[in-house]
Design an enzyme around this catalytic site. Structure first.
Site, PDB file in Angstrom:
ATOM      1  N   SER A  60       0.825  -1.204   0.000  1.00 46.37           N
ATOM      2  CA  SER A  60       0.000   0.000   0.000  1.00 46.37           C
ATOM      3  C   SER A  60       0.868   1.266   0.000  1.00 46.37           C
ATOM      4  O   SER A  60       1.664   1.470  -0.908  1.00 46.37           O
ATOM      5  CB  SER A  60      -0.950  -0.044   1.206  1.00 46.37           C
ATOM      6  OG  SER A  60      -1.912   0.965   1.134  1.00 46.37           O
TER       7      SER A  60
ATOM      8  N   HIS B 140      -2.780  -1.416  -4.444  1.00 51.46           N
ATOM      9  CA  HIS B 140      -4.248  -1.369  -4.519  1.00 51.46           C
ATOM     10  C   HIS B 140      -4.720   0.078  -4.445  1.00 51.46           C
ATOM     11  O   HIS B 140      -3.949   0.976  -4.061  1.00 51.46           O
ATOM     12  CB  HIS B 140      -4.875  -2.208  -3.398  1.00 51.46           C
ATOM     13  CG  HIS B 140      -4.538  -1.741  -2.015  1.00 51.46           C
ATOM     14  ND1 HIS B 140      -5.002  -0.562  -1.482  1.00 51.46           N
ATOM     15  CD2 HIS B 140      -3.770  -2.305  -1.048  1.00 51.46           C
ATOM     16  CE1 HIS B 140      -4.559  -0.412  -0.257  1.00 51.46           C
ATOM     17  NE2 HIS B 140      -3.793  -1.455   0.038  1.00 51.46           N
TER      18      HIS B 140
END
Length: 235
Positions: free
Chosen positions: A116, A139
């Site tokens: 992330s 993501h």
């Protein structure tokens, strides 16, 4: 007796810094290089305090330390060890921007994972490594808490995501368009969007420079420090 007390105090100070912040100085007496080792572990804590049961890196500890490293003429370089699930976007980006703006040579090493907002942190250094089993999860941005279902909310999401993809693509070899494709991939994570990259896949995609471990990371950082010192002497 006085000298002995001073040595003991210095040792305790180093041990306390490792225990409290995951930081220490590495000194090479042969090359006469002093490297600051900094770890980004667990979740990156933002303005909200995480429970005591969570492993967390507090950005209010990291930012002043980075400023101190930049101003300390005795420190020659920065080694950043990463094993993080991500965390607060603003705090992670703040750390990444500060690392990227430093004049001291820097190298990152992804160990368990750098997921992330850990992705910008991994690419913020001058050179990056990942161990063969290390992972990076890419993501879309998520927000916790109450959100308003209005066009402005979606625009805000997009602005945050553009900041992240723009930073990452400007500090490594991956193109912003390809990074967005990996973020929005629907074929890998059954209950989510995104992509999991392991070891050499991160190198093939252009996120990380090289697969390697601590020996390779330190060797590269020593080489960058030598180059930096040689450049300074020439000037």
């Amino acid at each position: 007796m006085g000298e002995q007390k001073q040595e003991d105090h210095g040792s305790n100070g180093t041990e306390d810094e490792i225990k409290e912040y995951g930081m220490t100085d590495l000194e090479d007496p042969i090359r006469e290089h002093r490297i600051h080792l900094m770890t980004i572990i667990g979740e990156i804590e933002g303005h909200d305090v995480l429970p005591n049961t969570s492993k967390a890196t507090k950005y209010e500890h990291v930012l002043p330390k980075l400023a101190e490293i930049e101003e300390n003429h005795d420190v020659d370089g920065l080694l950043l060890l990463l094993n993080t699930m991500g965390g607060d976007v603003e705090s992670g980006l703040a750390i990444a921007e500060m690392v990227a703006s430093m004049s001291k040579p820097s190298v990152s090493l992804v160990l368990g994972g750098s997921h992330s907002i850990g992705v910008p942190l991994a690419v913020s250094t001058d050179y990056s490594f990942i161990v063969p089993t290390g992972t990076m999860v890419i993501h879309p941005v998520r927000l916790n808490g109450l959100t308003i279902g209005a066009p402005q909310t979606y625009d805000y999401f997009q602005q945050i995501q553009d900041r992240i993809t723009g930073f990452v693509s400007s500090h490594c070899r991956i193109e912003q368009k390809r990074l967005e494709e990996l973020m929005l991939n629907t074929g890998m994570l059954t209950k989510d969007l995104g992509t999991v990259l392991v070891g050499k896949q991160t190198v093939e995609e252009g996120l990380i420079n090289e697969v390697g471990g601590i020996r390779q990371a330190l060797g590269k950082l020593h080489a960058l420090i030598d180059e930096s010192k040689a450049s300074t002497v020439e000037k």
